[in-house]
Design a protein around this motif. Structure first.
Motif, PDB file in Angstrom:
ATOM      1  N   VAL A  29       0.907  -1.101  -0.007  1.00 42.41           N
ATOM      2  CA  VAL A  29       0.107   0.037  -0.156  1.00 42.41           C
ATOM      3  C   VAL A  29       0.914   1.235   0.061  1.00 42.41           C
ATOM      4  O   VAL A  29       1.998   1.370   0.882  1.00 42.41           O
ATOM      5  N   ALA A  30       0.631   2.065  -0.862  1.00 37.97           N
ATOM      6  CA  ALA A  30       1.409   3.457  -1.206  1.00 37.97           C
ATOM      7  C   ALA A  30       0.544   4.533  -0.632  1.00 37.97           C
ATOM      8  O   ALA A  30      -0.464   4.690  -1.337  1.00 37.97           O
ATOM      9  N   VAL A  31       1.147   5.343   0.298  1.00 33.21           N
ATOM     10  CA  VAL A  31       0.258   6.314   0.806  1.00 33.21           C
ATOM     11  C   VAL A  31       1.014   7.829   0.724  1.00 33.21           C
ATOM     12  O   VAL A  31       2.374   7.605   1.079  1.00 33.21           O
ATOM     13  N   GLU A  32       0.323   8.674   0.545  1.00 33.79           N
ATOM     14  CA  GLU A  32       0.957  10.052   0.437  1.00 33.79           C
ATOM     15  C   GLU A  32       1.616  10.446   1.688  1.00 33.79           C
ATOM     16  O   GLU A  32       0.664  10.259   2.659  1.00 33.79           O
ATOM     17  N   ARG A  33       2.789  10.846   1.805  1.00 34.73           N
ATOM     18  CA  ARG A  33       3.056  11.297   3.369  1.00 34.73           C
ATOM     19  C   ARG A  33       2.841  12.681   3.552  1.00 34.73           C
ATOM     20  O   ARG A  33       3.062  13.626   2.590  1.00 34.73           O
ATOM     21  N   VAL A  34       2.310  12.934   4.498  1.00 34.27           N
ATOM     22  CA  VAL A  34       1.916  14.256   4.887  1.00 34.27           C
ATOM     23  C   VAL A  34       3.036  14.987   5.378  1.00 34.27           C
ATOM     24  O   VAL A  34       3.695  14.416   6.931  1.00 34.27           O
ATOM     25  N   PHE A  35       3.690  16.028   5.089  1.00 31.25           N
ATOM     26  CA  PHE A  35       4.887  16.562   5.915  1.00 31.25           C
ATOM     27  C   PHE A  35       4.628  18.116   6.333  1.00 31.25           C
ATOM     28  O   PHE A  35       5.254  18.473   7.262  1.00 31.25           O
ATOM     29  N   ALA A  36       3.870  18.951   5.394  1.00 32.16           N
ATOM     30  CA  ALA A  36       3.809  20.162   5.766  1.00 32.16           C
ATOM     31  C   ALA A  36       2.560  20.727   4.963  1.00 32.16           C
ATOM     32  O   ALA A  36       2.374  20.354   3.897  1.00 32.16           O
ATOM     33  N   GLN A  37       1.885  21.513   5.659  1.00 29.53           N
ATOM     34  CA  GLN A  37       0.701  22.032   4.918  1.00 29.53           C
ATOM     35  C   GLN A  37       0.608  23.553   5.680  1.00 29.53           C
ATOM     36  O   GLN A  37       0.635  23.318   6.918  1.00 29.53           O
ATOM     37  N   ASN A  38      -0.096  24.481   5.068  1.00 28.12           N
ATOM     38  CA  ASN A  38      -0.378  25.765   5.835  1.00 28.12           C
ATOM     39  C   ASN A  38      -1.587  25.383   6.712  1.00 28.12           C
ATOM     40  O   ASN A  38      -1.593  26.134   8.009  1.00 28.12           O
ATOM     41  N   ASN A  39      -2.422  24.769   6.478  1.00 30.31           N
ATOM     42  CA  ASN A  39      -3.958  24.527   7.203  1.00 30.31           C
ATOM     43  C   ASN A  39      -3.570  23.223   8.220  1.00 30.31           C
ATOM     44  O   ASN A  39      -3.601  22.047   7.759  1.00 30.31           O
ATOM     45  N   VAL A  40      -3.073  23.554   9.513  1.00 34.02           N
ATOM     46  CA  VAL A  40      -2.708  22.461  10.169  1.00 34.02           C
ATOM     47  C   VAL A  40      -3.997  21.363  10.456  1.00 34.02           C
ATOM     48  O   VAL A  40      -3.933  20.450  10.601  1.00 34.02           O
TER      49      VAL A  40
END
Length: 193
Positions: free
Chosen positions: A65-76
């Motif tokens: 299973v390949a999942v997008e890694r969340v590393f930074a976004q402006n909206n916490v």
């Protein structure tokens, strides 16, 4: 290799399954988007996402299973929801003994378009072309889930070779350190004698 690509999100969670062959040949098997209402309780939303993802795992039997890694976004708040959705899916995979790989958005964009800063339209266009689809996958979450699966198919062999090389280097260093320790020990004994 059968890869389940996941573009996690609370409102829309993209799910896809592709089959990777030799080289860069990939075939789309299924794609969909799980939607949850914003006014629903967080735990219930996560349960809907987990149930859908686990159904896909049980139905399609992915090898990874390949999942997008969340590393930074402006909206916490958005980042937290995305991470939570990815977490329940990773947990479902772990319970089934399915390995989980995380890829950053820039890794996915770079793998699929050759540009780590590509926009959603470029990613969708390349996914459509790579998979030979008649129509563009919509919404963008579906295209992103397919892009994640493609990225993993294309990056996995390189990642495996790198892991083997790192393991071999670590083993060689271990043998070198042991040999060096033995030489020093023998030199200390010879010095005393």
């Amino acid at each position: 290799m059968r890869v389940m690509g996941v573009d996690p999100g609370l409102t829309r969670c993209g799910l896809s399954v592709i089959e990777g062959g030799t080289g860069r040949k990939v075939i789309a098997l299924d794609v969909d988007v799980v939607r949850t209402p914003a006014d629903m309780d967080l735990a219930e939303r996560l349960l809907l996402i987990a149930d859908a993802a686990e159904y896909w795992m049980d139905t399609h039997k992915p090898t990874v299973v390949a999942v997008e890694r969340v590393f930074a976004q402006n909206n916490v708040r958005t980042a937290m929801g995305t991470a939570q959705a990815g977490g329940v899916i990773a947990l479902g995979a772990a319970r089934r003994g399915i390995p989980v790989a995380f890829h950053t958005p820039s890794q996915v964009k770079s793998a699929v378009t050759g540009n780590g800063t590509a926009d959603k339209n470029q990613v969708t266009a390349m996914v459509t072309r790579i998979l030979g689809l008649q129509t563009k996958p919509t919404p963008a979450d579906a295209a992103d889930a397919l892009a994640l699966a493609i990225c993993h198919c294309w990056r996995a062999p390189m990642m495996e070779r790198m892991a083997k090389a790192e393991a071999a280097a670590a083993e060689q260093k271990k043998r070198y350190d042991a040999k060096l320790k033995q030489i020093r020990k023998e030199a200390a004994v010879a010095k005393k004698g």
